[in-house]
Design a protein around this motif. Structure first.
Motif, PDB file in Angstrom:
ATOM      1  N   LYS A   1       5.894   6.697   7.140  1.00 58.05           N
ATOM      2  CA  LYS A   1       4.316   7.092   7.640  1.00 58.05           C
ATOM      3  C   LYS A   1       3.892   7.458   6.637  1.00 58.05           C
ATOM      4  CE  LYS A   1       3.908   5.540  11.984  1.00 58.05           C
ATOM      5  NZ  LYS A   1       3.474   5.957  13.630  1.00 58.05           N
ATOM      6  N   SER A   2       3.114   7.616   5.351  1.00 61.03           N
ATOM      7  CA  SER A   2       1.886   8.022   4.364  1.00 61.03           C
ATOM      8  C   SER A   2       1.896   9.254   4.720  1.00 61.03           C
ATOM      9  CB  SER A   2       0.698   7.578   4.085  1.00 61.03           C
ATOM     10  OG  SER A   2       0.851   6.110   3.237  1.00 61.03           O
ATOM     11  N   PHE A   3       1.374   9.196   6.594  1.00 58.81           N
ATOM     12  CA  PHE A   3       0.486  10.767   6.234  1.00 58.81           C
ATOM     13  C   PHE A   3       1.810  12.462   6.527  1.00 58.81           C
ATOM     14  CE2 PHE A   3       0.023  13.941   9.630  1.00 58.81           C
ATOM     15  CZ  PHE A   3      -1.280  14.716   9.561  1.00 58.81           C
ATOM     16  N   GLN A   4       2.603  11.569   6.869  1.00 58.80           N
ATOM     17  CA  GLN A   4       3.723  12.576   7.155  1.00 58.80           C
ATOM     18  C   GLN A   4       4.906  12.573   5.734  1.00 58.80           C
ATOM     19  OE1 GLN A   4       7.109  10.112   9.724  1.00 58.80           O
ATOM     20  NE2 GLN A   4       8.233  12.088   9.740  1.00 58.80           N
ATOM     21  N   ALA A   5       4.442  12.277   5.610  1.00 56.72           N
ATOM     22  CA  ALA A   5       4.989  11.807   3.506  1.00 56.72           C
ATOM     23  C   ALA A   5       4.209  13.324   3.556  1.00 56.72           C
ATOM     24  CB  ALA A   5       4.680  10.390   2.966  1.00 56.72           C
ATOM     25  N   PHE A   6       2.925  12.610   3.130  1.00 56.20           N
ATOM     26  CA  PHE A   6       2.251  13.975   2.396  1.00 56.20           C
ATOM     27  C   PHE A   6       2.358  15.293   3.285  1.00 56.20           C
ATOM     28  CE2 PHE A   6      -0.083  10.386   0.803  1.00 56.20           C
ATOM     29  CZ  PHE A   6      -0.171  10.641   0.056  1.00 56.20           C
TER      30      PHE A   6
END
Length: 117
Positions: free
Chosen positions: A10-15
């Motif tokens: 997920k984007s949040f996890q990647a960031f």
């Protein structure tokens, strides 16, 4: 992605991973440079040599780690691109900044220490 066995992130996890990695990278590079400089000063190495070698090592280790990781994963082209891109960025962007921000005195010995003329 499923064919390669790569799961989606997920984007949040990647960031969050990106931010955590950058923070750890900065902290570990700073710790390496501080510790190596302290050891070098303790054994009597001049500040010029510390600046030319130990600090250079501390700033190059992230590229080395990224390149080794890419090679181990079989992405040889990415490793070569990282090395070439890093050197181009260092020469064109990073190298001029000390002179732009604070042009200072450079010991004459540093200009001629590698040449015998």
């Amino acid at each position: 992605l499923e064919e390669r066995g790569i799961s989606e992130v997920k984007s949040f996890q990647a960031f969050a991973y990106l931010f955590l990695g950058l923070v750890l990278l900065v902290l570990s590079a700073e710790a390496l440079v501080q510790a190596a400089s302290a050891i070098a000063e303790t054994i009597g190495v001049s500040t010029s040599i510390i600046g030319l070698t130990i600090v250079a090592l501390g700033t190059s280790l992230p590229e080395l780690a990224a390149s080794v990781t890419c090679v181990l994963k079989g992405h040889h082209d990415l490793a070569i691109g990282n090395i070439v891109g890093s050197n181009i960025l260092n020469l064109l962007v990073v190298l001029p900044f000390p002179g732009f921000l604070s042009a200072g005195y450079i010991e004459q010995e540093l200009f001629y220490r590698d040449y015998s003329f």
